[in-house]
Design a protein around this motif. Sequence first.
Motif, PDB file in Angstrom:
ATOM      1  N   ARG A   1       3.288   6.437   2.103  1.00 14.98           N
ATOM      2  CA  ARG A   1       2.548   7.561   3.051  1.00 14.98           C
ATOM      3  C   ARG A   1       3.354   8.653   2.946  1.00 14.98           C
ATOM      4  O   ARG A   1       3.421   9.694   2.367  1.00 14.98           O
ATOM      5  CB  ARG A   1       2.440   7.346   4.192  1.00 14.98           C
ATOM      6  CG  ARG A   1       0.619   6.657   4.086  1.00 14.98           C
ATOM      7  CD  ARG A   1       0.305   5.555   5.172  1.00 14.98           C
ATOM      8  NE  ARG A   1      -0.244   4.690   5.358  1.00 14.98           N
ATOM      9  CZ  ARG A   1       0.041   4.105   6.132  1.00 14.98           C
ATOM     10  NH1 ARG A   1       0.991   4.267   7.650  1.00 14.98           N
ATOM     11  NH2 ARG A   1      -0.201   3.248   6.231  1.00 14.98           N
ATOM     12  N   SER A   2       4.988   8.782   3.606  1.00  7.38           N
ATOM     13  CA  SER A   2       5.929   9.312   4.010  1.00  7.38           C
ATOM     14  C   SER A   2       6.495   9.857   2.506  1.00  7.38           C
ATOM     15  O   SER A   2       6.068  11.769   2.193  1.00  7.38           O
ATOM     16  CB  SER A   2       7.157   9.502   4.665  1.00  7.38           C
ATOM     17  OG  SER A   2       6.891   8.471   5.835  1.00  7.38           O
TER      18      SER A   2
ATOM     19  N   ASP B   1      10.144  -0.657   5.499  1.00  4.94           N
ATOM     20  CA  ASP B   1       8.514  -0.377   6.185  1.00  4.94           C
ATOM     21  C   ASP B   1       7.958   0.096   4.626  1.00  4.94           C
ATOM     22  O   ASP B   1       7.461   1.130   4.860  1.00  4.94           O
ATOM     23  CB  ASP B   1       7.568   0.490   6.905  1.00  4.94           C
ATOM     24  CG  ASP B   1       6.426   0.432   7.475  1.00  4.94           C
ATOM     25  OD1 ASP B   1       5.868   0.112   6.234  1.00  4.94           O
ATOM     26  OD2 ASP B   1       6.164   0.832   8.328  1.00  4.94           O
TER      27      ASP B   1
ATOM     28  N   GLU C   1       4.566   2.653   5.178  1.00  2.00           N
ATOM     29  CA  GLU C   1       4.915   4.348   5.422  1.00  2.00           C
ATOM     30  C   GLU C   1       6.433   4.515   4.813  1.00  2.00           C
ATOM     31  O   GLU C   1       5.851   5.903   4.726  1.00  2.00           O
ATOM     32  CB  GLU C   1       5.410   2.994   6.684  1.00  2.00           C
ATOM     33  CG  GLU C   1       5.748   4.812   7.468  1.00  2.00           C
ATOM     34  CD  GLU C   1       4.502   5.721   8.164  1.00  2.00           C
ATOM     35  OE1 GLU C   1       4.258   6.693   8.163  1.00  2.00           O
ATOM     36  OE2 GLU C   1       2.801   5.129   8.006  1.00  2.00           O
TER      37      GLU C   1
ATOM     38  N   ASP D   1      12.181  11.939  12.540  1.00  2.00           N
ATOM     39  CA  ASP D   1      11.158  11.829  13.456  1.00  2.00           C
ATOM     40  C   ASP D   1      10.739  13.376  13.974  1.00  2.00           C
ATOM     41  O   ASP D   1       9.870  13.750  14.264  1.00  2.00           O
ATOM     42  CB  ASP D   1      10.301  10.839  13.465  1.00  2.00           C
ATOM     43  CG  ASP D   1      10.268   9.511  12.720  1.00  2.00           C
ATOM     44  OD1 ASP D   1       9.842  10.303  11.883  1.00  2.00           O
ATOM     45  OD2 ASP D   1       9.842   8.291  13.484  1.00  2.00           O
TER      46      ASP D   1
END
Length: 160
Positions: free
Chosen positions: A81-82, A75, A78, A42
């Motif tokens: 999405r990534s 997750d 998520e 991140d």
Amino acid sequence: MLNASVKKLQSQRYGAAAGLCVPLAEALAATGRGDEALDILDQAIARGRRRNFMVEMPDMLRARAEVLIRKDNPDFLEAERSLAQSLDLARHQGALGFELRTAIGLAGLLQRRGRRSEAQDVLAPIYGRFTEGFNTPVLKAASELLAELASPPSGSLAAS
């Protein structure tokens, strides 16, 4: 050792540190340190966006998704999405290798979630754009996953 090297490169503002974050995060995730791996990715993704250093971004987003999937409490939303962001960026950059690696990850996630047809629809067209290198590990993995997706799901009965 890799962690110390990444921190030193980051302190000197070397863009190459971004590429080293992926193997570092993958190693941390493999040893059960998923939160630390996610934090490293991140931060690297945020730094890359701030500095407009996007060369490694598709791979960092793909690795982020893999870490999210491997965590004790995955997750999947998520992660998907990534992977979608990675795929879009790799396409935009014309980075077919990153696109394929991401498509393999996304297809695997979709398969795991019972979305086999969608998985095949994601992976097959990208794999079909390759004209050589079929003995490389990544293309072999894509071929094997496509064959698995084309076969009936385990536990289903074939028509008699």
